[in-house]
Design a protein around this motif. Sequence first.
Motif, short mmCIF file in Angstrom:
data_model
loop_
_atom_site.label_atom_id
_atom_site.label_comp_id
_atom_site.label_asym_id
_atom_site.label_seq_id
_atom_site.Cartn_x
_atom_site.Cartn_y
_atom_site.Cartn_z
N ARG A 261 0.82 -1.21 0.00
CA ARG A 261 0.00 0.00 0.00
C ARG A 261 0.86 1.26 0.00
NH1 ARG A 261 -5.43 -1.37 1.62
NH2 ARG A 261 -5.56 -3.60 2.05
N LEU A 262 1.99 1.22 0.69
CA LEU A 262 2.88 2.38 0.66
C LEU A 262 3.43 2.61 -0.74
CD1 LEU A 262 4.82 1.92 4.03
CD2 LEU A 262 3.05 3.60 3.50
N ARG A 263 3.70 1.54 -1.45
CA ARG A 263 4.17 1.71 -2.83
C ARG A 263 3.05 2.24 -3.72
NH1 ARG A 263 7.45 -3.40 -4.96
NH2 ARG A 263 7.59 -1.95 -6.72
N ARG A 264 1.80 1.90 -3.41
CA ARG A 264 0.68 2.42 -4.19
C ARG A 264 0.56 3.93 -4.08
NH1 ARG A 264 -3.14 -0.67 -7.50
NH2 ARG A 264 -2.68 -2.85 -7.07
N ILE A 265 0.97 4.47 -2.93
CA ILE A 265 0.84 5.92 -2.76
C ILE A 265 2.12 6.67 -3.13
CG2 ILE A 265 -0.91 5.65 -0.98
CD1 ILE A 265 1.17 6.18 1.13
N GLY A 266 3.08 5.97 -3.76
CA GLY A 266 4.22 6.66 -4.35
C GLY A 266 5.58 6.36 -3.77
N LEU A 267 5.69 5.57 -2.69
CA LEU A 267 7.01 5.28 -2.14
C LEU A 267 7.73 4.24 -2.98
CD1 LEU A 267 5.63 6.65 0.40
CD2 LEU A 267 7.11 5.19 1.77
N THR A 268 9.04 4.33 -3.00
CA THR A 268 9.85 3.32 -3.67
C THR A 268 9.93 2.07 -2.78
OG1 THR A 268 11.91 4.10 -2.66
CG2 THR A 268 11.22 5.13 -4.74
N PRO A 269 10.32 0.92 -3.34
CA PRO A 269 10.47 -0.28 -2.50
C PRO A 269 11.40 -0.05 -1.31
CG PRO A 269 10.51 -0.90 -4.80
CD PRO A 269 10.52 0.60 -4.77
N ALA A 304 -0.11 1.86 20.11
CA ALA A 304 -1.35 1.24 19.60
C ALA A 304 -2.18 2.25 18.82
CB ALA A 304 -2.15 0.66 20.76
N GLY A 305 -2.25 3.49 19.32
CA GLY A 305 -3.02 4.51 18.62
C GLY A 305 -2.45 4.85 17.26
N VAL A 306 -1.12 4.99 17.19
CA VAL A 306 -0.47 5.28 15.90
C VAL A 306 -0.65 4.11 14.94
CG1 VAL A 306 1.74 5.71 14.78
CG2 VAL A 306 1.19 6.89 16.91
N ALA A 307 -0.48 2.89 15.44
CA ALA A 307 -0.65 1.71 14.58
C ALA A 307 -2.08 1.63 14.04
CB ALA A 307 -0.31 0.43 15.36
N LEU A 308 -3.06 1.92 14.88
CA LEU A 308 -4.45 1.90 14.43
C LEU A 308 -4.71 2.97 13.38
CD1 LEU A 308 -7.30 0.73 14.72
CD2 LEU A 308 -7.68 2.35 16.59
N ALA A 309 -4.14 4.16 13.59
CA ALA A 309 -4.32 5.23 12.60
C ALA A 309 -3.70 4.86 11.27
CB ALA A 309 -3.71 6.53 13.14
N VAL A 310 -2.53 4.23 11.30
CA VAL A 310 -1.87 3.80 10.06
C VAL A 310 -2.72 2.75 9.35
CG1 VAL A 310 0.13 2.59 9.13
CG2 VAL A 310 0.44 4.38 10.84
#
Length: 347
Positions: A261-269, A304-310
């Motif tokens: 999903r991170l690669r879908r939004i433009g990040l390289t591998p 946990a909050g940051v992980a849930l937001a991600v």
Amino acid sequence: MLYGIAAATTALLFAALLTALLRAPALRLGVVDRRRQRPVPLLGGAAVVLATCLVVAAGSWLGVAPLGDGMGPLLAAGAAVAALGLVADLRRVKARFLLGGTAVAAACVVPYDETGVPAGLLAVAWIVLVAVGFKSLDHADGLAGAVGVVTAFGVGACAAAEVMDGLAAMLSVLAAALTGFLMHNWHPARIALGACGSLFVGFVLASAAVLTRAGHEVASSAGVLFALTAAACADLVLVALSRRLAGRPLLRGGPDHLAHRLRRIGLTPRGATVLLGAGAFCGVLVGVLGHVGWTGGTGPLWVAGVALAVVLGLLRVRVYGPRRPPVHPLRAPAPTASHTASVQVRG
């Protein structure tokens, strides 16, 4: 101190050499991951397992680093899980056998006399969850190895704080072996961990974390354990929610993991791997600080909050193609206009 440096150096060099040697046999035997854009050999995990087990066993045999309480069963159970994963790499194995075998191995290493039976059973389930989570992280080049190195150092720091020097030394050897493997697994990967290595790494790290937290209060231990393995847990939760909401079978593979999903939004591998590794480092740091009592109980809650937001944010990234309507086997599809016109012309 000198043994730790020598053991880590030996494990790093041995894993790097063995990984390079196992690549050609894996290609020749067809032991490859075909879910990627190009087939990637899967025997890199065997190199990590052999380097870790042989270096730790040699230190115990020579008497310079004897295995502490619980370490012998932990290493033996980890090797058994690795053997089960190797069978899964060589031939197709049903998921319930992998889960069942990992659960049996986990049940053999949990210290029930310190945790109690109810908490011990929860620990078994958590060890299986983390082992599967690391297997899930093997979907991207360098990701499982990088997260494994960070987590091994974090759990090793917790073990050192509990004066469990043998366990800390073993985790440093595992981190070094993973570093040697990463020399061949960084993008573009020439070899991958496979089920053998990923299950072994996740199992050993989770079991070692349980041993370091044995005897502590259950609620605080749950927070620390989650923070130490937040990346693997987040990937599992993301995949499970995504497939559930899309109506897809839970065990069917797909490009729906964190790095995908991170690669879908433009990040390289490489960028996706570095970002997730940095996130894992932050979670591990909070877990270590929580273990030594510097953050209280709020640190794991923030993780946990940051992980849930991600997870919720990446759920919005579209990864599945449009679903095709089912075609009844006894019904032929209706002729199109172009097909009808061609028939008339031929007539």
